[in-house]
Design a protein around this motif. Structure first.
Motif, mmCIF file in Angstrom:
data_model
loop_
_atom_site.group_PDB
_atom_site.id
_atom_site.type_symbol
_atom_site.label_atom_id
_atom_site.label_comp_id
_atom_site.label_asym_id
_atom_site.label_seq_id
_atom_site.Cartn_x
_atom_site.Cartn_y
_atom_site.Cartn_z
ATOM 1 N N ALA A 1 0.818 -1.294 -0.024
ATOM 2 C CA ALA A 1 -0.054 0.073 -0.096
ATOM 3 C C ALA A 1 1.133 1.249 -0.137
ATOM 4 O O ALA A 1 0.803 2.101 -0.454
ATOM 5 C CB ALA A 1 -1.232 -0.024 0.990
ATOM 6 N N HIS A 2 1.745 1.148 0.506
ATOM 7 C CA HIS A 2 2.936 2.405 0.357
ATOM 8 C C HIS A 2 4.000 2.398 -0.349
ATOM 9 O O HIS A 2 4.083 1.465 -1.120
ATOM 10 C CB HIS A 2 3.842 2.232 2.079
ATOM 11 C CG HIS A 2 4.744 3.970 2.480
ATOM 12 N ND1 HIS A 2 5.128 4.009 1.593
ATOM 13 C CD2 HIS A 2 4.226 4.461 3.343
ATOM 14 C CE1 HIS A 2 6.142 5.591 2.197
ATOM 15 N NE2 HIS A 2 4.784 5.782 3.249
ATOM 16 N N PRO A 3 3.767 3.807 -1.285
ATOM 17 C CA PRO A 3 5.144 3.827 -2.184
ATOM 18 C C PRO A 3 6.243 2.663 -2.060
ATOM 19 O O PRO A 3 6.712 2.696 -3.422
ATOM 20 C CB PRO A 3 4.396 5.179 -2.967
ATOM 21 C CG PRO A 3 3.676 5.341 -2.440
ATOM 22 C CD PRO A 3 3.452 4.842 -1.036
ATOM 23 N N ARG B 1 8.222 11.673 5.430
ATOM 24 C CA ARG B 1 9.902 11.626 4.855
ATOM 25 C C ARG B 1 9.751 10.832 3.580
ATOM 26 O O ARG B 1 10.995 11.185 3.443
ATOM 27 C CB ARG B 1 10.502 11.217 6.038
ATOM 28 C CG ARG B 1 10.091 9.528 6.801
ATOM 29 C CD ARG B 1 10.448 9.621 8.154
ATOM 30 N NE ARG B 1 10.275 10.288 9.070
ATOM 31 C CZ ARG B 1 10.115 9.547 10.308
ATOM 32 N NH1 ARG B 1 11.526 9.113 10.303
ATOM 33 N NH2 ARG B 1 9.967 10.445 10.518
ATOM 34 N N PHE B 2 8.697 10.274 3.146
ATOM 35 C CA PHE B 2 9.142 9.602 2.051
ATOM 36 C C PHE B 2 8.621 10.555 0.959
ATOM 37 O O PHE B 2 9.007 10.371 -0.846
ATOM 38 C CB PHE B 2 8.494 8.261 1.889
ATOM 39 C CG PHE B 2 8.563 7.937 0.123
ATOM 40 C CD1 PHE B 2 10.249 6.923 0.010
ATOM 41 C CD2 PHE B 2 7.335 7.401 -0.133
ATOM 42 C CE1 PHE B 2 10.590 6.368 -1.102
ATOM 43 C CE2 PHE B 2 7.973 5.885 -1.640
ATOM 44 C CZ PHE B 2 9.202 6.054 -1.678
ATOM 45 N N ARG B 3 8.382 11.819 0.901
ATOM 46 C CA ARG B 3 7.941 12.698 0.017
ATOM 47 C C ARG B 3 9.383 13.082 -1.295
ATOM 48 O O ARG B 3 8.451 13.285 -2.482
ATOM 49 C CB ARG B 3 7.155 14.430 0.638
ATOM 50 C CG ARG B 3 7.826 14.718 1.106
ATOM 51 C CD ARG B 3 7.116 15.837 1.340
ATOM 52 N NE ARG B 3 7.879 17.289 2.124
ATOM 53 C CZ ARG B 3 8.325 16.887 3.823
ATOM 54 N NH1 ARG B 3 8.155 15.417 4.318
ATOM 55 N NH2 ARG B 3 9.156 18.234 4.413
ATOM 56 N N ARG C 1 10.577 11.240 -2.630
ATOM 57 C CA ARG C 1 11.297 10.103 -3.790
ATOM 58 C C ARG C 1 10.116 9.557 -3.788
ATOM 59 O O ARG C 1 9.723 9.128 -4.837
ATOM 60 C CB ARG C 1 10.905 8.851 -3.148
ATOM 61 C CG ARG C 1 12.922 9.016 -2.322
ATOM 62 C CD ARG C 1 13.938 7.856 -1.255
ATOM 63 N NE ARG C 1 13.970 6.776 -2.770
ATOM 64 C CZ ARG C 1 14.075 5.626 -1.836
ATOM 65 N NH1 ARG C 1 14.585 5.910 -0.602
ATOM 66 N NH2 ARG C 1 14.648 4.495 -2.396
ATOM 67 N N CYS C 2 8.766 10.224 -3.567
ATOM 68 C CA CYS C 2 7.318 9.877 -3.512
ATOM 69 C C CYS C 2 7.025 10.505 -5.274
ATOM 70 O O CYS C 2 6.911 11.367 -5.351
ATOM 71 C CB CYS C 2 6.429 9.947 -2.593
ATOM 72 S SG CYS C 2 4.419 9.902 -2.997
ATOM 73 N N PRO C 3 6.370 9.163 -6.040
ATOM 74 C CA PRO C 3 6.018 9.983 -7.114
ATOM 75 C C PRO C 3 4.686 10.116 -7.014
ATOM 76 O O PRO C 3 3.931 11.112 -8.041
ATOM 77 C CB PRO C 3 5.390 8.620 -8.161
ATOM 78 C CG PRO C 3 5.648 7.210 -7.058
ATOM 79 C CD PRO C 3 6.610 7.802 -5.870
ATOM 80 N N ILE D 1 -0.207 17.956 0.846
ATOM 81 C CA ILE D 1 -0.175 17.809 2.367
ATOM 82 C C ILE D 1 0.576 17.121 3.565
ATOM 83 O O ILE D 1 0.618 16.923 3.977
ATOM 84 C CB ILE D 1 -1.866 17.420 2.449
ATOM 85 C CG1 ILE D 1 -2.104 16.845 3.882
ATOM 86 C CG2 ILE D 1 -1.563 15.610 2.028
ATOM 87 C CD1 ILE D 1 -3.583 16.137 4.611
ATOM 88 N N CYS D 2 0.919 15.591 2.527
ATOM 89 C CA CYS D 2 2.369 15.416 1.969
ATOM 90 C C CYS D 2 3.626 16.025 3.283
ATOM 91 O O CYS D 2 4.240 16.180 3.890
ATOM 92 C CB CYS D 2 2.932 14.390 1.201
ATOM 93 S SG CYS D 2 1.221 13.541 0.442
ATOM 94 N N ALA D 3 3.225 17.509 3.069
ATOM 95 C CA ALA D 3 4.601 18.369 3.078
ATOM 96 C C ALA D 3 4.320 18.952 4.733
ATOM 97 O O ALA D 3 5.273 19.473 5.680
ATOM 98 C CB ALA D 3 5.674 19.332 2.207
HETATM 99 FE FE1 SF4 Z 1 1.915 9.021 0.738
HETATM 100 FE FE2 SF4 Z 1 2.096 11.198 0.287
HETATM 101 FE FE3 SF4 Z 1 4.741 9.994 1.891
HETATM 102 FE FE4 SF4 Z 1 3.751 9.636 -0.869
HETATM 103 S S1 SF4 Z 1 4.254 11.958 -0.298
HETATM 104 S S2 SF4 Z 1 4.125 7.989 0.292
HETATM 105 S S3 SF4 Z 1 1.751 10.027 -0.971
HETATM 106 S S4 SF4 Z 1 1.444 10.286 2.318
#
Ligand code: SF4
Length: 347
Positions: A242-244, A301-303, A305-307, A312-314
């Motif tokens: 589920a997680h990128p 903290r993955f943002r 690298r996240c596609p 809101i992720c920031a």
């Molecule tokens: Fe999920 Fe956003 Fe994190 Fe990507 S950056 S893993 S979409 S919460």
């Protein structure tokens, strides 16, 4: 019932001239007798630091560890008793044995630390029994050998026998096969699996290999930069990540049972993540800066690298339920966030 419960485990590394680096951030899990929990992630994700903190080889900044219903002793006799019950198998079988001592010596010492330790002929029989239990035969011959006379797989069997010598309830196996020949990895993992069943051990299996994590574990936790970003039943996490970040790991080692859509999504995630990483590097957003930002609690903290990163992720840390007992720290699975800002999807 849980044998070992870890709650809010947090470990900071001091850095000269800079704020501490949070290597492990509020990690919680429980280990049950006769079951394996896998902890998966890339190098540097904090897996080994979790193991060292649970083994009380690294001092946590926060968190509690409860063994058999009691808070783990932190010093003196209580710490020794804890270490008898929570044993550790290291990654490197070449460095974990002392080259000047025989196999027998490596086993006699922990055996003699047990309450009511055997002596004389009984002690020698315990040494032989331990060697038999890890399939090192004939035990009389193996006991007299030095580490340099053994193969890598045989050394790791000795290391496992040594870990079992104190009759532990919990075994922490930190990448136990990553330094061994591919041909014997499965043998060692099967051995650990059998010992877990025979001795009703609670096993924490730390690895970067999703395939063996799925095969040998009932449940998987995926760790990224000190945080558990996904956890759930093994098949769920591997076949429907589920997680990128888990999708990226799955793309690096696709499972035969994974669906086509999962594999396609994983490939797309890998390409997009590489592009996001290059863009971040070009903008001068290095890893240390990202870690400090993450340590300050600013969003996912993955943002970097996240596609699929959204605004809101920031700003806010995510947490979502994906299915029964399956969780992922990702806004994509939060209906409110996904509904509020679908146009913010990137990549
Ligand atoms: Fe999920 Fe956003 Fe994190 Fe990507 S950056 S893993 S979409 S919460």
């Amino acid at each position: 019932m849980s044998v070992l419960e870890v709650t809010g485990l947090t470990v900071d590394f001091r850095q000269r001239g800079a704020p501490p680096l949070r290597a492990v951030d509020h990690v919680s899990f429980a280990l049950e007798a006769g079951k394996t929990l896998a902890l998966v992630g890339e190098s540097g994700s904090g897996k080994s630091t979790v193991v060292r903190a649970v083994a009380q080889l690294a001092k946590p900044a926060a968190g509690t560890i409860v063994l058999d219903g009691r808070a783990a002793g932190r010093r003196g006799r209580a710490l020794r008793a804890y270490r008898h019950k929570v044993a550790l198998v290291f990654q490197d079988p070449f460095a974990s044995l002392n080259p000047i001592h025989t196999v027998r010596h490596h086993l006699v010492r922990p055996l003699s630390l047990r309450p009511g330790a055997p002596r004389g002929a009984a002690l020698e029989e315990e040494v032989r029994e331990l060697l038999r239990s890890v399939n090192l035969t004939p035990p009389e011959e193996v006991a007299g050998k030095h580490p340099h006379e053994l193969s890598g797989g045989q050394r790791q069997r000795v290391a496992i026998a040594r870990a079992l010598a104190t009759d532990p309830d919990v075994l922490l196996a930190d990448e136990p096969v990553s330094m061994l020949d591919v041909s014997i990895r499965l043998e060692i993992l099967n051995l650990l699996d059998r010992l877990k069943r025979d001795r009703n051990l609670a096993l924490l299996y730390v690895t970067h290999d999703l395939a063996t994590a799925r095969h040998f574990s009932a449940e998987i936790m995926v760790m990224y930069r000190g945080e558990i970003v996904e956890r759930g039943p093994s098949d769920e996490v591997i076949l429907r990540p589920a997680h990128p970040y888990t999708q990226l790991l799955a793309a690096a080692a696709p499972e035969p049972g994974a669906s086509r859509s999962t594999l396609a999504a994983a490939r797309q995630a890998r390409r997009a993540s590489q592009a996001a990483r290059q863009a971040a590097r070009a903008a001068g957003a290095g890893r240390i800066a990202e870690q400090r930002e993450a340590a300050a609690g600013a969003g996912c903290r993955f943002r970097g690298r996240c596609p699929h990163a959204m605004e809101i992720c920031a700003t806010r840390p995510p947490d979502a339920t994906v299915g029964p007992a399956h969780r992922a720290l990702c806004w994509l699975h939060d209906p409110a966030a996904a509904g509020a800002a679908p146009s913010e999807l990137a990549g």
